[in-house]
Design a protein around this motif. Structure first.
Motif, PDB file in Angstrom:
ATOM      1  N   ARG A 112       0.938 -73.575  47.336  1.00  0.00           N
ATOM      2  CA  ARG A 112       0.000 -73.427  45.682  1.00  0.00           C
ATOM      3  C   ARG A 112       0.491 -73.950  45.305  1.00  0.00           C
ATOM      4  O   ARG A 112       0.409 -73.853  43.926  1.00  0.00           O
ATOM      5  CB  ARG A 112      -0.347 -71.121  45.790  1.00  0.00           C
ATOM      6  CG  ARG A 112      -1.139 -71.059  46.684  1.00  0.00           C
ATOM      7  CD  ARG A 112      -1.014 -69.362  46.276  1.00  0.00           C
ATOM      8  NE  ARG A 112      -0.743 -68.777  44.830  1.00  0.00           N
ATOM      9  CZ  ARG A 112      -2.386 -68.707  43.995  1.00  0.00           C
ATOM     10  NH1 ARG A 112      -3.275 -68.591  45.034  1.00  0.00           N
ATOM     11  NH2 ARG A 112      -2.473 -68.487  43.480  1.00  0.00           N
ATOM     12  N   LEU A 113       1.866 -74.196  45.624  1.00  0.00           N
ATOM     13  CA  LEU A 113       3.007 -75.079  44.258  1.00  0.00           C
ATOM     14  C   LEU A 113       3.698 -75.825  45.339  1.00  0.00           C
ATOM     15  O   LEU A 113       4.082 -75.292  46.110  1.00  0.00           O
ATOM     16  CB  LEU A 113       3.896 -73.387  43.496  1.00  0.00           C
ATOM     17  CG  LEU A 113       3.997 -72.390  42.946  1.00  0.00           C
ATOM     18  CD1 LEU A 113       4.603 -71.493  42.429  1.00  0.00           C
ATOM     19  CD2 LEU A 113       3.490 -73.155  41.750  1.00  0.00           C
ATOM     20  N   ARG A 118       0.544 -77.589  40.722  1.00  0.00           N
ATOM     21  CA  ARG A 118      -0.409 -76.587  41.510  1.00  0.00           C
ATOM     22  C   ARG A 118      -1.337 -76.966  42.024  1.00  0.00           C
ATOM     23  O   ARG A 118      -2.138 -78.187  42.478  1.00  0.00           O
ATOM     24  CB  ARG A 118      -1.056 -74.767  40.362  1.00  0.00           C
ATOM     25  CG  ARG A 118      -0.369 -73.735  39.437  1.00  0.00           C
ATOM     26  CD  ARG A 118       0.548 -72.992  40.349  1.00  0.00           C
ATOM     27  NE  ARG A 118      -1.001 -73.069  41.595  1.00  0.00           N
ATOM     28  CZ  ARG A 118      -1.975 -71.125  40.391  1.00  0.00           C
ATOM     29  NH1 ARG A 118      -1.436 -71.134  38.718  1.00  0.00           N
ATOM     30  NH2 ARG A 118      -2.716 -71.372  40.475  1.00  0.00           N
ATOM     31  N   ALA A 119      -1.789 -76.494  43.490  1.00  0.00           N
ATOM     32  CA  ALA A 119      -3.147 -76.873  44.106  1.00  0.00           C
ATOM     33  C   ALA A 119      -3.580 -75.781  44.809  1.00  0.00           C
ATOM     34  O   ALA A 119      -3.121 -74.622  44.569  1.00  0.00           O
ATOM     35  CB  ALA A 119      -2.031 -77.714  45.603  1.00  0.00           C
ATOM     36  N   ALA A 120      -5.088 -75.801  44.563  1.00  0.00           N
ATOM     37  CA  ALA A 120      -5.925 -75.067  45.514  1.00  0.00           C
ATOM     38  C   ALA A 120      -7.152 -75.809  46.466  1.00  0.00           C
ATOM     39  O   ALA A 120      -7.287 -77.416  46.396  1.00  0.00           O
ATOM     40  CB  ALA A 120      -6.828 -75.016  44.648  1.00  0.00           C
ATOM     41  N   VAL A 121      -7.908 -75.497  47.093  1.00  0.00           N
ATOM     42  CA  VAL A 121      -8.311 -76.372  47.634  1.00  0.00           C
ATOM     43  C   VAL A 121      -9.895 -75.185  47.894  1.00  0.00           C
ATOM     44  O   VAL A 121      -9.877 -74.558  48.261  1.00  0.00           O
ATOM     45  CB  VAL A 121      -8.225 -76.424  49.431  1.00  0.00           C
ATOM     46  CG1 VAL A 121      -8.897 -76.504  50.418  1.00  0.00           C
ATOM     47  CG2 VAL A 121      -6.833 -77.981  49.509  1.00  0.00           C
ATOM     48  N   SER A 122     -11.116 -76.173  48.594  1.00  0.00           N
ATOM     49  CA  SER A 122     -11.920 -74.991  48.495  1.00  0.00           C
ATOM     50  C   SER A 122     -12.819 -76.589  50.024  1.00  0.00           C
ATOM     51  O   SER A 122     -13.393 -77.793  49.752  1.00  0.00           O
ATOM     52  CB  SER A 122     -13.052 -75.164  47.573  1.00  0.00           C
ATOM     53  OG  SER A 122     -14.924 -74.912  47.584  1.00  0.00           O
ATOM     54  N   GLU A 301      -8.363 -71.657  41.897  1.00  0.00           N
ATOM     55  CA  GLU A 301      -8.761 -71.054  42.919  1.00  0.00           C
ATOM     56  C   GLU A 301     -10.334 -70.625  41.818  1.00  0.00           C
ATOM     57  O   GLU A 301     -11.851 -71.424  43.080  1.00  0.00           O
ATOM     58  CB  GLU A 301      -8.601 -70.310  43.795  1.00  0.00           C
ATOM     59  CG  GLU A 301      -7.144 -70.510  44.866  1.00  0.00           C
ATOM     60  CD  GLU A 301      -5.676 -70.306  44.221  1.00  0.00           C
ATOM     61  OE1 GLU A 301      -5.593 -70.578  42.966  1.00  0.00           O
ATOM     62  OE2 GLU A 301      -4.746 -71.236  44.644  1.00  0.00           O
ATOM     63  N   ALA A 302      -9.769 -70.284  41.135  1.00  0.00           N
ATOM     64  CA  ALA A 302     -11.675 -69.513  40.912  1.00  0.00           C
ATOM     65  C   ALA A 302     -12.272 -70.797  40.021  1.00  0.00           C
ATOM     66  O   ALA A 302     -13.688 -71.375  39.521  1.00  0.00           O
ATOM     67  CB  ALA A 302     -11.186 -68.402  39.565  1.00  0.00           C
ATOM     68  N   ALA A 303     -11.675 -72.261  38.781  1.00  0.00           N
ATOM     69  CA  ALA A 303     -12.161 -73.352  39.211  1.00  0.00           C
ATOM     70  C   ALA A 303     -13.280 -73.804  39.891  1.00  0.00           C
ATOM     71  O   ALA A 303     -14.323 -74.189  39.756  1.00  0.00           O
ATOM     72  CB  ALA A 303     -11.258 -73.857  38.592  1.00  0.00           C
TER      73      ALA A 303
END
Length: 331
Positions: A112-113, A118-122, A301-303
């Motif tokens: 996540r950091l 900040r990182a997020a994956v879908s 993540e919500a984005a």
């Protein structure tokens, strides 16, 4: 169902011969229930058959006994079917647990950091019930900077997963060892060329984030989406697109690195062509640059989930290709 058959039989009498239809009760119970439920429904069907057979005086001939044998036979077949179904479900659960373990090894959760990011994956697989496919991603916090890869393997299924494992293994090792992104790309290309067979290839984009700058290497992959803090967006493209990984023997030269400003408050979205090539009912591609404003939510993540929901609304159905998105935010 059995109640309807019973009421109709009482109403119109034995002339139509509806009693064998009571066997539909245990037949359908076997599709959704366990052996206890199937046996209970079968027993109830048997009691109704005998009761209605006596009420209609069917046991004076063979019709009553045929109805009883029908219910008994279907109940017995249902119990056998339940046993086979439960055995297959247990095997499927075992296979799924193994697949989930493979997923955790192949596509590890991104940190996540990572430094100032900040990182997020879908990730959405085009194969029903599958959680992994031919798309790949990774984030590595190396001493030189945060290095990432997003790629798309040619084809689908287990062969694509195997190829993705080869690429990710090579990248994870090279990202920590090599001094710059160009050296990471060369090492990754050599490793993929050695291990891929036939005409398999992988489109990929590599990125390295350092202070206020991001460097890219593009191997025939869609350009990333860069969103600045003021809301302006761009698609940084290379001076010339190189061939995908695995086809270096046909390439005149390696891809050239190119750079873009990446400052606090900026966002970088790397994705696969399952996003931009998704079409609606009229054949229109998903307009990703026009949807950059959907990534403004505070939680990354919500984005990404908001963007994914908008993508599914655009196509109005399931995805036809694997779709991966990796979002980096400069904190």
């Amino acid at each position: 169902m059995m109640a309807t058959v019973s009421l109709v039989d009482v109403a119109i009498g034995p002339s139509v011969g509806l009693l064998p239809l009571l066997a539909l009760g245990p037949a359908f119970a076997a599709l959704v229930g366990g052996w206890r439920r199937t046996a209970a429904i079968g027993l109830l069907a048997m009691l109704l058959t005998v009761t209605l057979g006596l009420y209609d005086d069917l046991f004076d001939g063979v019709r009553g006994f045929v109805s009883v044998v029908s219910v008994l036979g279907v109940t017995a077949a249902g119990l056998v079917a339940v046993s086979m179904r439960q055995r297959r479900e247990a095997e499927l659960a075992s296979v799924r647990s193994i697949a989930e373990a493979a997923q955790r090894v192949l596509l590890k959760p991104v940190p996540r950091l990572a430094g100032q990011l900040r990182a997020a994956v879908s990730y959405t697989s085009a194969v029903a019930e599958a959680r992994i496919g031919g798309d790949l991603y990774e984030v590595v916090a190396a001493p030189q900077g945060v290095r990432v890869i997003v790629g798309d393997v040619q084809g689908k299924g287990l062969e694509a997963v195997e190829t993705a494992a080869v690429v990710l293994g090579a990248f994870r090792e090279a990202a920590l060892d090599e001094a710059d992104l160009t050296a990471v790309g060369r090492r990754l290309s050599r490793s993929v060329d050695r291990q891929l067979e036939g005409e398999k290839f992988v489109t990929a984009i590599l990125a390295e984030v350092t202070d206020h700058e991001v460097t890219f290497l593009n191997y025939g992959h869609p350009a990333p989406l860069l969103i600045h803090a003021d809301g302006a967006s761009a698609l940084p493209e290379p001076p010339a697109y190189a061939l995908p990984l695995g086809l270096s023997a046909h390439a005149p030269s390696a891809p050239l690195p190119y750079r873009a400003d990446f400052r606090p408050g900026d966002q970088l979205l790397l994705y696969t062509d399952g996003i931009t090539e998704a079409r609606d009912g009229a054949g229109r591609f998903y307009p990703l640059p026009e949807r950059a404003h959907l990534l403004k939510e505070h939680d990354p993540e919500a984005a990404l989930e908001t963007l994914r929901a908008d993508l599914l609304q655009h196509i109005g159905g399931p995805l036809q290709d694997d779709a991966a998105m990796l979002l980096l935010r400069y904190r």
